[in-house]
Design a protein around this motif. Sequence first.
Motif, PDB file in Angstrom:
ATOM      1  N   GLN A  97       3.734  -2.266   9.622  1.00 28.19           N
ATOM      2  CA  GLN A  97       3.701  -1.815   8.234  1.00 28.19           C
ATOM      3  C   GLN A  97       2.426  -1.074   7.857  1.00 28.19           C
ATOM      4  O   GLN A  97       2.432  -0.254   6.936  1.00 28.19           O
ATOM      5  CB  GLN A  97       3.888  -3.029   7.306  1.00 28.19           C
ATOM      6  CG  GLN A  97       5.257  -3.687   7.435  1.00 28.19           C
ATOM      7  CD  GLN A  97       6.384  -2.704   7.200  1.00 28.19           C
ATOM      8  OE1 GLN A  97       6.589  -2.242   6.082  1.00 28.19           O
ATOM      9  NE2 GLN A  97       7.110  -2.350   8.248  1.00 28.19           N
ATOM     10  N   ARG A  98       1.334  -1.339   8.565  1.00 30.64           N
ATOM     11  CA  ARG A  98       0.064  -0.705   8.191  1.00 30.64           C
ATOM     12  C   ARG A  98       0.100   0.818   8.334  1.00 30.64           C
ATOM     13  O   ARG A  98      -0.740   1.516   7.751  1.00 30.64           O
ATOM     14  CB  ARG A  98      -1.076  -1.268   9.045  1.00 30.64           C
ATOM     15  CG  ARG A  98      -0.967  -0.936  10.527  1.00 30.64           C
ATOM     16  CD  ARG A  98      -2.112  -1.542  11.333  1.00 30.64           C
ATOM     17  NE  ARG A  98      -2.009  -1.243  12.755  1.00 30.64           N
ATOM     18  CZ  ARG A  98      -1.332  -1.965  13.630  1.00 30.64           C
ATOM     19  NH1 ARG A  98      -0.692  -3.052  13.219  1.00 30.64           N
ATOM     20  NH2 ARG A  98      -1.289  -1.624  14.908  1.00 30.64           N
ATOM     21  N   TYR A 100       2.612   2.738   7.412  1.00 28.93           N
ATOM     22  CA  TYR A 100       3.410   3.299   6.325  1.00 28.93           C
ATOM     23  C   TYR A 100       2.610   3.293   5.032  1.00 28.93           C
ATOM     24  O   TYR A 100       1.871   2.348   4.752  1.00 28.93           O
ATOM     25  CB  TYR A 100       4.660   2.452   6.072  1.00 28.93           C
ATOM     26  CG  TYR A 100       5.722   2.454   7.133  1.00 28.93           C
ATOM     27  CD1 TYR A 100       6.831   3.290   7.040  1.00 28.93           C
ATOM     28  CD2 TYR A 100       5.645   1.578   8.220  1.00 28.93           C
ATOM     29  CE1 TYR A 100       7.831   3.259   7.991  1.00 28.93           C
ATOM     30  CE2 TYR A 100       6.648   1.538   9.174  1.00 28.93           C
ATOM     31  CZ  TYR A 100       7.739   2.388   9.063  1.00 28.93           C
ATOM     32  OH  TYR A 100       8.732   2.343  10.014  1.00 28.93           O
ATOM     33  N   LYS A 102       2.214   2.478   1.194  1.00 32.71           N
ATOM     34  CA  LYS A 102       2.591   1.205   0.558  1.00 32.71           C
ATOM     35  C   LYS A 102       4.039   1.180   0.094  1.00 32.71           C
ATOM     36  O   LYS A 102       4.766   0.208   0.338  1.00 32.71           O
ATOM     37  CB  LYS A 102       1.659   0.943  -0.626  1.00 32.71           C
ATOM     38  CG  LYS A 102       1.989  -0.314  -1.409  1.00 32.71           C
ATOM     39  CD  LYS A 102       1.035  -0.482  -2.587  1.00 32.71           C
ATOM     40  CE  LYS A 102       1.416  -1.710  -3.417  1.00 32.71           C
ATOM     41  NZ  LYS A 102       0.503  -1.880  -4.591  1.00 32.71           N
ATOM     42  N   TYR A 104       6.614   2.795   1.060  1.00 31.82           N
ATOM     43  CA  TYR A 104       7.644   2.987   2.074  1.00 31.82           C
ATOM     44  C   TYR A 104       7.745   1.773   3.000  1.00 31.82           C
ATOM     45  O   TYR A 104       8.507   1.785   3.956  1.00 31.82           O
ATOM     46  CB  TYR A 104       7.358   4.239   2.907  1.00 31.82           C
ATOM     47  CG  TYR A 104       7.164   5.508   2.109  1.00 31.82           C
ATOM     48  CD1 TYR A 104       7.938   5.757   0.972  1.00 31.82           C
ATOM     49  CD2 TYR A 104       6.203   6.453   2.474  1.00 31.82           C
ATOM     50  CE1 TYR A 104       7.753   6.916   0.230  1.00 31.82           C
ATOM     51  CE2 TYR A 104       6.024   7.609   1.743  1.00 31.82           C
ATOM     52  CZ  TYR A 104       6.791   7.835   0.623  1.00 31.82           C
ATOM     53  OH  TYR A 104       6.619   8.980  -0.111  1.00 31.82           O
ATOM     54  N   GLN A 105       6.979   0.749   2.718  1.00 32.78           N
ATOM     55  CA  GLN A 105       7.021  -0.456   3.549  1.00 32.78           C
ATOM     56  C   GLN A 105       8.285  -1.254   3.244  1.00 32.78           C
ATOM     57  O   GLN A 105       8.868  -1.151   2.165  1.00 32.78           O
ATOM     58  CB  GLN A 105       5.758  -1.289   3.322  1.00 32.78           C
ATOM     59  CG  GLN A 105       4.503  -0.585   3.822  1.00 32.78           C
ATOM     60  CD  GLN A 105       3.229  -1.341   3.520  1.00 32.78           C
ATOM     61  OE1 GLN A 105       3.253  -2.423   2.932  1.00 32.78           O
ATOM     62  NE2 GLN A 105       2.090  -0.785   3.919  1.00 32.78           N
ATOM     63  N   THR A 143       9.213  -6.431   9.360  1.00 36.85           N
ATOM     64  CA  THR A 143      10.370  -5.587   9.665  1.00 36.85           C
ATOM     65  C   THR A 143      11.473  -6.410  10.321  1.00 36.85           C
ATOM     66  O   THR A 143      12.656  -6.267   9.986  1.00 36.85           O
ATOM     67  CB  THR A 143       9.963  -4.435  10.586  1.00 36.85           C
ATOM     68  OG1 THR A 143       8.956  -3.650   9.935  1.00 36.85           O
ATOM     69  CG2 THR A 143      11.150  -3.537  10.912  1.00 36.85           C
TER      70      THR A 143
END
Length: 394
Positions: A97-98, A100, A102, A104-105, A143
């Motif tokens: 996630q880092r 992406y 914020k 779009y996470q 995810t």
Amino acid sequence: MSRPIRVVFLVFYFEAWDALDAIYRGMLADPRFDPMVVSLPRKLTGYDKFRDEKKVSAFLESQGIEHERFKFKKSKDGLARLKELAPDYVFLNYPWQRNYKKNYQIEKLVEFTKVCYVPYFSTSLVQEPGESGVAPHQYTQPTHQLAHMVFLQDADTKAAFDANGRADHSFLTGTPKIDALMAAKTDVPSIWPIVRELPGGKEPFKLLWAPHHSYADRWLNFGHFNDQREPMLAFAQQHPEMDIVFRPHPFLFGTMTDREVMTQEEVDDWRARWDALPNTFTDLGAPLTSILLGSDALLTDGVSFLAEYPLVTGKPAIFWEKSVHWDFSPLGNIAAASTVTVHTMAEVEGAIAQAQEGTLPDRSAEIAALVKAVRPQPASAAQTIIELVAKDFS
């Protein structure tokens, strides 16, 4: 079905688009679906800000893929546009996630749509230190835990999802990436970015050199580019009859500078000396299967290329193994057995000479074992995934 199923593919890790390509194209040809692709910016290791959306878009355009570009300065505006598109499903091929922005996470996405995840890597080759089974980073990230559907390549990872309460959301389908690798020899044109001819009309030997970005115990620890770079530069200078294309992992240079293994000045200096040679090239984006097919041999310190190269070409990779790295998984050991493993520059030179002469050790049986291990079913993984999504929607 009263209307087509709207599916949006969010893409920034275009280097692994082959994990999604066949799904997208299959849906595009299927009247049950209404798919579209969106290009996003990304922040890789060593980046000081989010960027590369233009690069992602250029890749998609080169593949003939119509797409919408999310060039928004604020990701909240991109999120608003995504909500306007009203997707029934959003497909991702990248879990961390880092990287992406914020909004779009996955935590934001699952508020209004169903997320589907297809791993970008082809095989689960490495175990985490202290773990005896599947590496937790392959099934415990947000995810993995929040996606509505996760499509998996191997039974061990499926079992790990099942044991962690995700049995109803994970599916053993195989991966379109493996199917694409296996089909590349007949479906994909080869590419080689250096065009030259030796005296007498002879073609240069074509070596692809692909270093990994991991360099320390904190993560995988396969890469040792910092030790390789000067010997390989000298080797290229000493072998003008050979083309050498340098294909770094997309994270390599950023990792080297971010972790202070190299300064930016050292990176720039080495790149300038490398790129100045008539028989070298730095490739940062050619389609993977095309450039693998264009090469005569691959030299790599891992990880996924150990399996991908033999699956595409039927030939063993030359594995320049670091003395200490994270242990291979059972599948990783099968992949490693298909390689010709070397540890010193002298051994590297010897293996390349064997490849030039056509005398590399035979690994056909080991490659056959690898093929058997990475395809859980003969059916198209992409079509299996498409049918599962259609069934889920109905």
